[in-house]
Each structure stands twice: as structure tokens, then as C-alpha cells.
Motif scaffolding. Structure first.
Motif, mmCIF file in Angstrom:
data_model
loop_
_atom_site.group_PDB
_atom_site.id
_atom_site.type_symbol
_atom_site.label_atom_id
_atom_site.label_comp_id
_atom_site.label_asym_id
_atom_site.label_seq_id
_atom_site.Cartn_x
_atom_site.Cartn_y
_atom_site.Cartn_z
ATOM 1 N N ARG A 1 90.180 20.703 63.498
ATOM 2 C CA ARG A 1 89.004 21.140 62.739
ATOM 3 C C ARG A 1 88.996 22.657 62.591
ATOM 4 O O ARG A 1 88.731 23.199 61.510
ATOM 5 C CB ARG A 1 87.721 20.666 63.436
ATOM 6 N N LEU A 2 89.312 23.368 63.672
ATOM 7 C CA LEU A 2 89.328 24.834 63.622
ATOM 8 C C LEU A 2 90.422 25.351 62.692
ATOM 9 O O LEU A 2 90.208 26.313 61.949
ATOM 10 C CB LEU A 2 89.494 25.410 65.031
ATOM 11 N N HIS B 1 91.743 27.900 57.410
ATOM 12 C CA HIS B 1 92.378 27.878 56.094
ATOM 13 C C HIS B 1 91.335 27.983 54.979
ATOM 14 O O HIS B 1 91.565 28.664 53.967
ATOM 15 C CB HIS B 1 93.238 26.633 55.951
ATOM 16 N N VAL B 2 90.179 27.360 55.175
ATOM 17 C CA VAL B 2 89.089 27.490 54.204
ATOM 18 C C VAL B 2 88.600 28.938 54.173
ATOM 19 O O VAL B 2 88.380 29.517 53.108
ATOM 20 C CB VAL B 2 87.932 26.518 54.545
ATOM 21 N N ALA B 3 88.449 29.528 55.359
ATOM 22 C CA ALA B 3 87.987 30.917 55.450
ATOM 23 C C ALA B 3 88.959 31.867 54.758
ATOM 24 O O ALA B 3 88.548 32.790 54.054
ATOM 25 C CB ALA B 3 87.816 31.322 56.913
ATOM 26 N N LYS B 4 90.257 31.627 54.946
ATOM 27 C CA LYS B 4 91.281 32.466 54.299
ATOM 28 C C LYS B 4 91.074 32.458 52.793
ATOM 29 O O LYS B 4 91.118 33.508 52.143
ATOM 30 C CB LYS B 4 92.669 31.958 54.662
ATOM 31 N N GLY B 5 90.825 31.281 52.236
ATOM 32 C CA GLY B 5 90.601 31.176 50.795
ATOM 33 C C GLY B 5 89.293 31.817 50.370
ATOM 34 O O GLY B 5 89.244 32.541 49.368
ATOM 35 N N GLU C 1 91.728 30.749 71.194
ATOM 36 C CA GLU C 1 92.261 31.720 70.233
ATOM 37 C C GLU C 1 91.789 31.397 68.819
ATOM 38 O O GLU C 1 91.442 32.305 68.052
ATOM 39 C CB GLU C 1 93.788 31.730 70.299
ATOM 40 N N LEU C 2 91.761 30.118 68.476
ATOM 41 C CA LEU C 2 91.281 29.713 67.150
ATOM 42 C C LEU C 2 89.810 30.069 66.976
ATOM 43 O O LEU C 2 89.392 30.541 65.918
ATOM 44 C CB LEU C 2 91.492 28.212 66.944
ATOM 45 N N GLU C 3 89.015 29.847 68.028
ATOM 46 C CA GLU C 3 87.593 30.199 67.962
ATOM 47 C C GLU C 3 87.405 31.701 67.798
ATOM 48 O O GLU C 3 86.534 32.144 67.057
ATOM 49 C CB GLU C 3 86.866 29.687 69.197
ATOM 50 N N THR C 4 88.244 32.487 68.458
ATOM 51 C CA THR C 4 88.183 33.944 68.308
ATOM 52 C C THR C 4 88.513 34.349 66.874
ATOM 53 O O THR C 4 87.815 35.177 66.279
ATOM 54 C CB THR C 4 89.162 34.629 69.289
ATOM 55 N N ALA C 5 89.559 33.747 66.309
ATOM 56 C CA ALA C 5 89.939 34.052 64.918
ATOM 57 C C ALA C 5 88.810 33.668 63.961
ATOM 58 O O ALA C 5 88.500 34.418 63.032
ATOM 59 C CB ALA C 5 91.227 33.323 64.550
ATOM 60 N N LEU C 6 88.160 32.536 64.197
ATOM 61 C CA LEU C 6 87.062 32.108 63.341
ATOM 62 C C LEU C 6 85.885 33.083 63.445
ATOM 63 O O LEU C 6 85.287 33.436 62.432
ATOM 64 C CB LEU C 6 86.624 30.687 63.712
ATOM 65 N N ARG C 7 85.581 33.546 64.648
ATOM 66 C CA ARG C 7 84.510 34.554 64.813
ATOM 67 C C ARG C 7 84.846 35.826 64.051
ATOM 68 O O ARG C 7 83.974 36.439 63.428
ATOM 69 C CB ARG C 7 84.286 34.875 66.295
ATOM 70 N N MET C 8 86.116 36.229 64.083
ATOM 71 C CA MET C 8 86.532 37.434 63.360
ATOM 72 C C MET C 8 86.354 37.244 61.853
ATOM 73 O O MET C 8 85.924 38.161 61.151
ATOM 74 C CB MET C 8 87.997 37.764 63.695
ATOM 75 N N MET C 9 86.654 36.039 61.363
ATOM 76 C CA MET C 9 86.503 35.775 59.923
ATOM 77 C C MET C 9 85.025 35.706 59.532
ATOM 78 O O MET C 9 84.655 36.170 58.452
ATOM 79 C CB MET C 9 87.237 34.493 59.542
ATOM 80 N N LYS C 10 84.197 35.170 60.407
ATOM 81 C CA LYS C 10 82.750 35.158 60.143
ATOM 82 C C LYS C 10 82.216 36.586 60.097
ATOM 83 O O LYS C 10 81.350 36.899 59.278
ATOM 84 C CB LYS C 10 82.013 34.346 61.199
#
Length: 79
Positions: free
Chosen positions: A10-11, A16-20, A50-59
Motif C-alpha cells: 500500500r505504501l 508512486h501516486v505521490a510521485k505523479g 523507511e516507506l512511511e518516512t518517504a511518504l511523510r516527506m512527500m506530504k
């Protein structure tokens, strides 16, 4: 309850959605992943933390998670 593998998948999809949504080029995306994970440049090689950290950075860069509506515009009701 979500298993670790399901949460990781899911992360990865969210990243990938965030990248777009953020219109990131591949180099920028991989740099963000490396910064979030001590050098890993592939989301599939990263752990859940690590994935959660990357998602926080994208948010922090403006990514907004939205729920997809069914195509007919109505909520799916349990049968």
C-alpha cells in the motif's frame, strides 16, 4: 488487520501516486527515497518505516491523499 506485506504494498502504491501528483522526475524521486532510507533508491527495497518516512516527506512537499470514488459516483454498500 493489515499484514506487513500488505502495508508495504500500500505504501509503495501511495509513493508512486505521490510521485505523479507532485510531478517528480525519476532522479528527484530516487533522491528523496535515498534521503528517507539511508541510500536505498528503490521503494521495493525499503522497509515499512523507511516507506512511511518517504511518504511523510512527500506530504511535506504537498502530496494529498484522496480516496478514489467508484466510477458510478455512489458509495459501494455491503450486500
Amino acid at each position: 488487520m493489515e499484514t506487513t506485506a500488505q502495508k508495504k504494498a500500500r505504501l509503495v502504491r501511495l509513493l508512486h501516486v505521490a510521485k505523479g501528483q507532485l510531478q517528480m522526475d525519476d532522479a528527484t524521486y530516487r533522491t528523496l527515497l535515498a534521503n528517507a532510507s539511508r541510500g536505498k533508491t528503490s521503494s521495493k527495497a525499503m522497509g515499512v518505516d523507511e516507506l512511511e518516512t518517504a511518504l511523510r516527506m512527500m506530504k511535506a512537499q504537498g502530496f494529498v491523499v484522496t480516496l478514489r470514488q467508484p466510477e458510478n459516483g455512489r458509495k459501494d454498500l455491503p450486500v
